[in-house]
Design an enzyme around this catalytic site. Structure first.
Site, PDB file in Angstrom:
ATOM      1  N   LYS A  10       0.514   5.418   8.244  1.00 14.89           N
ATOM      2  CA  LYS A  10       1.155   5.639   6.944  1.00 14.89           C
ATOM      3  C   LYS A  10       0.114   5.721   5.829  1.00 14.89           C
ATOM      4  O   LYS A  10       0.127   6.654   5.010  1.00 14.89           O
ATOM      5  CB  LYS A  10       2.133   4.475   6.663  1.00 14.89           C
ATOM      6  CG  LYS A  10       2.832   4.499   5.324  1.00 14.89           C
ATOM      7  CD  LYS A  10       2.259   3.503   4.296  1.00 14.89           C
ATOM      8  CE  LYS A  10       2.364   2.056   4.726  1.00 14.89           C
ATOM      9  NZ  LYS A  10       1.923   1.117   3.666  1.00 14.89           N
ATOM     10  N   LYS A  68      -7.247   1.373  -2.908  1.00 11.18           N
ATOM     11  CA  LYS A  68      -6.875   0.993  -1.536  1.00 11.18           C
ATOM     12  C   LYS A  68      -7.078   2.167  -0.575  1.00 11.18           C
ATOM     13  O   LYS A  68      -7.470   1.985   0.581  1.00 11.18           O
ATOM     14  CB  LYS A  68      -5.426   0.498  -1.497  1.00 11.18           C
ATOM     15  CG  LYS A  68      -4.921   0.068  -0.117  1.00 11.18           C
ATOM     16  CD  LYS A  68      -5.632  -1.161   0.415  1.00 11.18           C
ATOM     17  CE  LYS A  68      -5.259  -1.495   1.852  1.00 11.18           C
ATOM     18  NZ  LYS A  68      -3.959  -2.188   1.987  1.00 11.18           N
ATOM     19  N   THR A  83       0.876  -1.174   0.000  1.00  5.69           N
ATOM     20  CA  THR A  83       0.000   0.000   0.000  1.00  5.69           C
ATOM     21  C   THR A  83       0.911   1.222   0.000  1.00  5.69           C
ATOM     22  O   THR A  83       1.660   1.452   0.942  1.00  5.69           O
ATOM     23  CB  THR A  83      -0.914   0.015   1.235  1.00  5.69           C
ATOM     24  OG1 THR A  83      -1.784  -1.118   1.170  1.00  5.69           O
ATOM     25  CG2 THR A  83      -1.771   1.285   1.273  1.00  5.69           C
TER      26      THR A  83
END
Lengths: 287, 287
Positions: free
Chosen positions: A224, A156, A81
């Site tokens: 993150k 995502k 990701t």
């Protein structure tokens, strides 16, 4: 994920930063390579999955990175990701070597990976997607080509925006129930199957209630991911105040030393905000 | 809800502020009464469901309110989503007449009411709950006694806190997908069945995508519910920043003249915040 490909009969060459973590795969007949570049020099399709965008940059675009070793017609697939813009950059670098790139982040967690039930969200050209799709089918269950390079990462981000808000809702609602003196198990009976229902409520609320904050998905990785989404929002000029709030609450949770707990540990940050100590069975063991 | 009781063979006496809204029920054999008090004087169990806590106060505790007409041993059941403290007050007033009170807000919407599939969250004494449970079973599917007076309302607040955060997540994620140029139907394929999945995503995202903001549940009622929850949070001394943010976004939506749209219209407020016009098929028709 790689083991699923090996078991399906594919020749596998592997590089990891910590060699021991590949031992099971090497025992199953995979070949070791000394660098990502060396993996690429011996492969038709190269998969990467690491922690942060800076790791993706090093492993794919660094001096020993995979892209430098790509053979003409091969495909590099980054399943981390990561940043949608970095996915575009990787595709450009691959095309300089007459090779292809896909961004293909996943959701489904450790269990999804082990059971080959991941959702794989893919960005890149149609031809590259079609070439790799049979391999995706060995490691995932829901495989959707979302569009050009970066579209997998963007999808995502959509997933993570949903999860962020959902976790805030689950943790705030449990704090409310706690403070109101309700029996949380009875409350879940009333609210789980209707309009308030969600995967997070069904799967994570029971863990929160027994003080189990062991990681399915690490707080530090979620921070993150939300940071990437917020960077993209600024770039695309949209304000998502709910995402920004969730990000800040998770930054606070990280500041409290809980970056290696699971995302359901948000309950601890929310409780502490109001001076409440949440019963926590497993903090010492996992942080 | 009342019709289910009538069809089950119960004698029903009805009062509504707008008599025409009871016509179907009167045609089915219900008796008309001229006030809530008059209903109570002729009933063993009195149900109320109105809009706002001030309406509950008038209909139950006002000069022509039901509580003033309660017979000894009877039960008044308020199914409005209302203030937990008001539920305690109603129980106290009922007990002065040797009667009982239950707070029993519901979730499941118009469809749940029509199909007798509501979730009914009940607060009050065990004896009153047991007396009314067979009637609840005629109008709902998930019926849970949550605790003493007010516990039903508190449980409904938990439900609304979950929905509030979920709607923020759904609307923000769709705005992100829109701005990133993704195909939203493909995105939903990737994210709906995993950890990001929820009732709101499955049921409301498709309506938002086709610009259908017709009310399942009114924005103005949701603003009321979140206001009650925030009042309770202040009283109980807990801070729920996600709920507070959702409340403010819905207040903005109401300020834009959309109080009579459905809660999924939050998409309009979020889009307008970033200067984006969301395609809206049905705003003129419903607001």
């Amino acid at each position: 994920m790689c083991m699923h490909l090996r078991r399906a009969g594919h020749a596998v060459t592997v590089y990891t930063r910590t060699r021991e973590r590949a031992s099971e795969l090497l025992d199953a007949g995979a070949q070791w390579a000394d660098s990502p570049r060396s993996v690429a020099e011996q492969s038709d399709v190269v998969f990467s999955i690491v922690g942060f965008p800076r790791d993706v940059r090093e492993v794919l675009l660094g001096s020993q990175g995979a892209v430098g070793g790509l053979r003409p017609g091969s495909v590099v697939v980054d399943m981390t990701t990561s940043n949608p813009q970095l996915a575009v950059e990787i595709e450009e670098a691959a095309s300089m070597r007459q090779a292809f790139a896909l961004d293909a982040p996943v959701s489904g967690g450790d269990i999804g990976a082990r059971e080959a039930r991941l959702s794989i969200m893919v960005g890149g050209t149609e031809i590259a997607f079609q070439a790799v799709e049979p391999l995706f089918a060995k490691i995932g269950k829901t495989i959707v080509h979302q569009g050009k390079a970066g579209a997998g990462q963007h999808t995502k981000m959509v997933n993570q925006i949903l999860i962020a808000a959902g976790m805030v809702g689950v943790c705030e609602s449990l704090l409310y129930a706690h403070q109101a003196g309700l029996n949380p198990e009875l409350v879940l009976q009333s609210v789980s199957t209707g309009a308030a229902g969600s995967w997070s409520l069904t799967n994570l609320a029971p863990r929160i209630l027994r003080g189990d904050f062991n990681p399915g998905f690490f707080v530090e990785h979620f921070v993150k991911d939300m940071g990437i989404a917020l960077d993209e929002c600024r770039r695309m000029q949209i304000a998502l105040p709910g995402l920004a709030l969730a990000h800040q609450l998770y930054v606070a949770l990280q500041a409290q030393g809980h970056g290696r707990l699971g995302t359901q540990a948000l309950e601890l940050a929310l409780a502490s905000l109001s001076g409440i100590t949440w019963p926590s069975a497993n903090i010492t063991a996992t942080s």
